[in-house]
Design an enzyme around this catalytic site. Structure first.
Site, PDB file in Angstrom:
ATOM      1  N   SER A   9       4.508   2.585   8.021  1.00  0.00           N
ATOM      2  CA  SER A   9       4.227   1.411   7.191  1.00  0.00           C
ATOM      3  C   SER A   9       5.436   1.006   6.362  1.00  0.00           C
ATOM      4  O   SER A   9       6.066   1.839   5.717  1.00  0.00           O
ATOM      5  CB  SER A   9       3.057   1.698   6.257  1.00  0.00           C
ATOM      6  OG  SER A   9       1.878   1.919   6.973  1.00  0.00           O
TER       7      SER A   9
ATOM      8  N   HIS B 256       0.809  -1.221   0.000  1.00  0.00           N
ATOM      9  CA  HIS B 256       0.000   0.000   0.000  1.00  0.00           C
ATOM     10  C   HIS B 256       0.838   1.266   0.000  1.00  0.00           C
ATOM     11  O   HIS B 256       0.333   2.340  -0.324  1.00  0.00           O
ATOM     12  CB  HIS B 256      -0.990  -0.010   1.174  1.00  0.00           C
ATOM     13  CG  HIS B 256      -0.417   0.389   2.497  1.00  0.00           C
ATOM     14  ND1 HIS B 256      -0.076  -0.521   3.473  1.00  0.00           N
ATOM     15  CD2 HIS B 256      -0.130   1.611   3.027  1.00  0.00           C
ATOM     16  CE1 HIS B 256       0.369   0.114   4.543  1.00  0.00           C
ATOM     17  NE2 HIS B 256       0.358   1.408   4.296  1.00  0.00           N
TER      18      HIS B 256
ATOM     19  N   ASP C  25       0.207  -7.475   1.738  1.00  0.00           N
ATOM     20  CA  ASP C  25       0.634  -6.071   1.838  1.00  0.00           C
ATOM     21  C   ASP C  25       2.150  -5.951   1.866  1.00  0.00           C
ATOM     22  O   ASP C  25       2.715  -5.188   2.640  1.00  0.00           O
ATOM     23  CB  ASP C  25       0.020  -5.385   3.055  1.00  0.00           C
ATOM     24  CG  ASP C  25       0.011  -3.859   2.907  1.00  0.00           C
ATOM     25  OD1 ASP C  25       0.311  -3.362   1.803  1.00  0.00           O
ATOM     26  OD2 ASP C  25      -0.289  -3.172   3.903  1.00  0.00           O
TER      27      ASP C  25
END
Length: 380
Positions: free
Chosen positions: A185, A78, A108
């Site tokens: 992230s 992402h 992911d």
């Protein structure tokens, strides 16, 4: 940090033992006043990068990442998905162009190749054994764009299924109370030996963050490097954990396993596993197919109700009837299945698409074994 202490991910993929594992260091440099967090930060930081993503020259995203060899970066799908132009800033301040070698929305995870004129001075390896609950871990990344930030905490739980970017969950995730924010992230969640326990990917606020586990990452990343993609096993069912109310409604002697609510038309389990009663003409067997409480497909738990919603024991007008009559999955292969998280974990870590697996189910009060040939998780 010595380069020889960092096994390349390729060696992990071929079964070579990774160093350090998940044990805490035996001692710290107390004479110099250096905490274990300072030491691991100084060791890991040279491997961590900031990832910038742009589209048509306009910045559209930012996250973190880390090197597994001098020119290979791991981050989140992402993080890089919003754009096509990727650059990374190394810990020494140098910038480099990067390209997406492979990316997988279902875990992911993404793998980047750094421009050949640049290399990262230090690299990280994944833990050889799962980091246990209660172990101290730190996350290093760029929360809110603040690069070279460290937060610390513990592994709060393992084997979580967390809603991903599609209707399917990310299985076998690590839950941590380590602070995780936007920009964190893709960064590493490392133990105090400096090895990667997981890849940070989400936060639910408060003290609840999540990381893709090393167990899943070391299955996915080698194939992303080699082929650019990864195929996940697909059972093709909608399921729910058998809790006391569901056990009572289905005449079970005790709560156990997971109930098959639906099977996907034409999917791997269609005609093999028995779904629950969903005949719309039967008022007692209706299952709400709206957008609220139906469990997502393929082994994910329904989203828990928010604190503002009525407690489960309060009457709720229009609430769906408890599904009944479906198979209760008790085991896949040699692994017992206690809840939907465990089913997702087993599918992700112990099976591959095309494999025929024996599934032990409870049907009409009798335990039987049926064989299902697993499919490939669809992109949608």
């Amino acid at each position: 940090m010595e380069q020889t202490r960092r096994a390349l991910l390729a060696s992990v993929a071929t079964g070579a033992a990774a160093v350090a594992g998940c044990a805490a260091p035996e001692s710290t440099d107390s004479s110099a006043g250096e905490s274990p967090y300072t030491r691991v930060y100084n060791e890991v930081l040279p491997s961590v990068v900031v990832v910038h993503v742009a589209e048509n020259g306009r910045k559209v995203g930012q996250g973190s990442g880390f090197a597994i060899d001098p020119r290979t970066i791991v981050t989140n799908h992402h993080v890089v998905d919003p754009g096509s132009e990727v650059t990374v800033r190394l810990a020494d301040g140098e910038w480099a162009d990067a390209s997406v070698v492979g990316s997988d929305r279902h875990s992911d995870l993404a793998v980047l190749a750094v421009d050949s004129s640049v290399s990262v001075s230090e690299t990280l390896s994944f833990v050889a054994e799962p980091t246990p609950v209660g172990a101290e871990v730190v996350a290093i990344g760029a929360p809110f764009g603040l690069s070279e930030s460290l937060s610390r905490g513990i592994v709060s739980a393992r084997g979580r299924s967390v809603q991903g970017l599609s209707r399917f969950s990310i299985p076998a995730a690590i839950q941590t109370d380590t602070e995780v924010n936007s920009g964190s992230s893709g960064g590493p969640l490392v133990d105090l030996a400096g090895d990667v326990a997981g890849v940070v990917f989400a936060s639910q606020g408060g003290n609840v963050g999540f990381a893709v586990s090393a167990e899943l990452a070391t299955r996915v990343i080698p194939e992303l490097r080699e082929t650019g993609s990864y195929d996940h096993s697909y059972l093709g069912v909608t399921i729910i954990t058998v809790e006391p109310q569901i056990a009572d409604a289905n005449g079970l002697d005790r709560p156990r396993g997971v109930l098959v609510v639906e099977t996907t038309d034409g999917g791997p389990s269609d005609g093999v596993l028995r779904p629950s009663l969903t005949d719309s003409d039967d008022a007692d067997s209706d299952v709400d197919d709206g957008d609220n409480e139906e469990p997502p497909a393929n082994g994910t738990e329904p989203t828990p109700p928010s604190p503002d919603e009525p407690a489960p024991e309060q009457p709720q007008s229009g609430s769906p009837a408890i599904p009944t009559g479906g198979d209760v999955i008790l085991a896949i292969g040699g692994s017992e299945i206690d809840n939907t998280d465990e089913l997702s974990r087993v599918l992700a870590l112990e099976t591959r698409p095309g494999q025929t697996v024996p599934i032990r189910v409870l049907r009409d009060g009798e335990e039987i074994v049926v064989d299902v040939t697993l499919g490939t998780l669809p992109d949608a």
